[in-house]
Design a protein around this motif. Structure first.
Motif, PDB file in Angstrom:
ATOM      1  N   SER A 108     -40.154  16.216 -14.638  1.00  9.38           N
ATOM      2  CA  SER A 108     -41.036  15.559 -13.675  1.00  9.38           C
ATOM      3  C   SER A 108     -40.640  15.954 -12.264  1.00  9.38           C
ATOM      4  CB  SER A 108     -40.982  14.041 -13.860  1.00  9.38           C
ATOM      5  OG  SER A 108     -40.004  13.471 -13.041  1.00  9.38           O
ATOM      6  N   ASP A 115     -37.115  15.410 -11.244  1.00  8.39           N
ATOM      7  CA  ASP A 115     -36.091  16.393 -11.638  1.00  8.39           C
ATOM      8  C   ASP A 115     -36.028  17.524 -10.612  1.00  8.39           C
ATOM      9  OD1 ASP A 115     -35.438  15.127 -14.162  1.00  8.39           O
ATOM     10  OD2 ASP A 115     -37.431  15.752 -14.817  1.00  8.39           O
ATOM     11  N   THR A 126     -35.311  17.072 -18.980  1.00  9.34           N
ATOM     12  CA  THR A 126     -34.628  16.076 -19.810  1.00  9.34           C
ATOM     13  C   THR A 126     -34.930  16.461 -21.264  1.00  9.34           C
ATOM     14  OG1 THR A 126     -34.986  14.370 -18.141  1.00  9.34           O
ATOM     15  CG2 THR A 126     -34.484  13.613 -20.376  1.00  9.34           C
ATOM     16  N   ARG A 167     -41.894   7.288 -16.064  1.00  6.32           N
ATOM     17  CA  ARG A 167     -43.309   6.922 -15.935  1.00  6.32           C
ATOM     18  C   ARG A 167     -44.222   7.702 -16.874  1.00  6.32           C
ATOM     19  NH1 ARG A 167     -43.103   8.343  -9.740  1.00  6.32           N
ATOM     20  NH2 ARG A 167     -41.826   9.922 -10.745  1.00  6.32           N
ATOM     21  N   HIS A 168     -43.623   8.478 -17.769  1.00  7.68           N
ATOM     22  CA  HIS A 168     -44.433   9.296 -18.679  1.00  7.68           C
ATOM     23  C   HIS A 168     -43.861   9.231 -20.088  1.00  7.68           C
ATOM     24  CE1 HIS A 168     -44.877  11.054 -14.646  1.00  7.68           C
ATOM     25  NE2 HIS A 168     -46.123  11.264 -15.019  1.00  7.68           N
TER      26      HIS A 168
HETATM   27  P1  AMP Z   1     -40.767  10.114 -14.262  1.00 10.51           P
HETATM   28  O1  AMP Z   1     -40.608   8.699 -13.801  1.00 10.51           O
HETATM   29  O2  AMP Z   1     -41.645  10.218 -15.486  1.00 10.51           O
HETATM   30  O3  AMP Z   1     -41.176  11.028 -13.153  1.00 10.51           O
HETATM   31  O4  AMP Z   1     -39.328  10.615 -14.787  1.00 10.51           O
HETATM   32  C1  AMP Z   1     -38.089  10.179 -14.242  1.00 10.51           C
HETATM   33  C2  AMP Z   1     -36.950  10.851 -15.016  1.00 10.51           C
HETATM   34  O5  AMP Z   1     -37.035  10.507 -16.415  1.00 10.51           O
HETATM   35  C3  AMP Z   1     -36.939  12.386 -14.990  1.00 10.51           C
HETATM   36  O6  AMP Z   1     -35.578  12.807 -15.035  1.00 10.51           O
HETATM   37  C4  AMP Z   1     -37.651  12.804 -16.267  1.00 10.51           C
HETATM   38  O7  AMP Z   1     -37.231  14.054 -16.773  1.00 10.51           O
HETATM   39  C5  AMP Z   1     -37.246  11.682 -17.217  1.00 10.51           C
HETATM   40  N1  AMP Z   1     -38.296  11.343 -18.174  1.00 10.51           N
HETATM   41  C6  AMP Z   1     -39.626  11.246 -17.926  1.00 10.51           C
HETATM   42  N2  AMP Z   1     -40.292  10.878 -19.027  1.00 10.51           N
HETATM   43  C7  AMP Z   1     -39.375  10.726 -20.002  1.00 10.51           C
HETATM   44  C8  AMP Z   1     -39.427  10.364 -21.388  1.00 10.51           C
HETATM   45  N3  AMP Z   1     -40.570  10.053 -21.985  1.00 10.51           N
HETATM   46  N4  AMP Z   1     -38.250  10.356 -22.093  1.00 10.51           N
HETATM   47  C9  AMP Z   1     -37.081  10.655 -21.480  1.00 10.51           C
HETATM   48  N5  AMP Z   1     -36.959  10.994 -20.194  1.00 10.51           N
HETATM   49  C10 AMP Z   1     -38.085  11.027 -19.445  1.00 10.51           C
END
Ligand code: AMP
Length: 145
Positions: free
Chosen positions: A52, A55, A77, A102-103
């Motif tokens: 995301s 990262d 991740t 958030r995903h």
């Molecule tokens: P996000 O809030 O989705 O932008 O992601 C925040 C962090 O969580 C980043 O380091 C992503 O790589 C990780 N991440 C996002 N979605 C997932 C998921 N479904 N499972 C594990 N890690 C996640």
């Protein structure tokens, strides 16, 4: 409400990127599709990782602009939390809140079947609240006649 209800509205298309694509390629893909995260998948079906905008920001802050030429696999991740279409939305919200992401990719028989973002969840919650409000207003109106 279940994840399948969310997917019915938005479809099962998921933007993916192969592990060896560069972070620069990833930036272009996120911008092109107006999205904040992308599933990392070499064959477009398996979930090899998730990456995301957070990262990218983290890697840029730590290692500088050189990271743009590195493969996506260095910042993704790998331990991805996924869900099935039958999962209940409330449970997914709890998972997102606890994990601070958030995903969540949706997987059926090990293959990508969609992705749900916190934005999708908020949207469906708003629709639910609207429907509840209308039903209550109709109930009250019927009682006052
Ligand atoms: P996000 O809030 O989705 O932008 O992601 C925040 C962090 O969580 C980043 O380091 C992503 O790589 C990780 N991440 C996002 N979605 C997932 C998921 N479904 N499972 C594990 N890690 C996640």
């Amino acid at each position: 409400m279940r994840i399948s209800d969310v997917l019915r509205g938005k479809g099962g298309a998921v933007v993916t990127i192969p592990r060896d694509a560069t972070v620069r390629d990833l930036l272009a893909l996120l911008a092109e599709h107006h999205i904040g995260a992308c599933v990392v998948s070499d064959d477009g079906e398996s979930v090899d990782g998730i990456v995301s905008e957070r990262d990218i920001v983290r890697a840029l802050a730590r290692r500088g602009a050189a990271v743009l030429s590195e493969p996506v696999s260095t910042i993704m991740t790998a331990d991805v939390r996924t869900c099935e279409p039958a999962a209940v939305i409330d449970e997914l919200v709890a998972v997102m809140t606890e994990g601070r992401f958030r995903h969540v990719p949706v997987v059926v028989d090990g293959k990508l079947a969609g992705i749900v973002s916190i934005g999708d969840v908020v949207k469906i919650r708003m629709l639910e609240l609207d429907a509840e409000r209308e039903a209550l207003a109709a109930y009250i109106a019927a009682g006052s006649t």
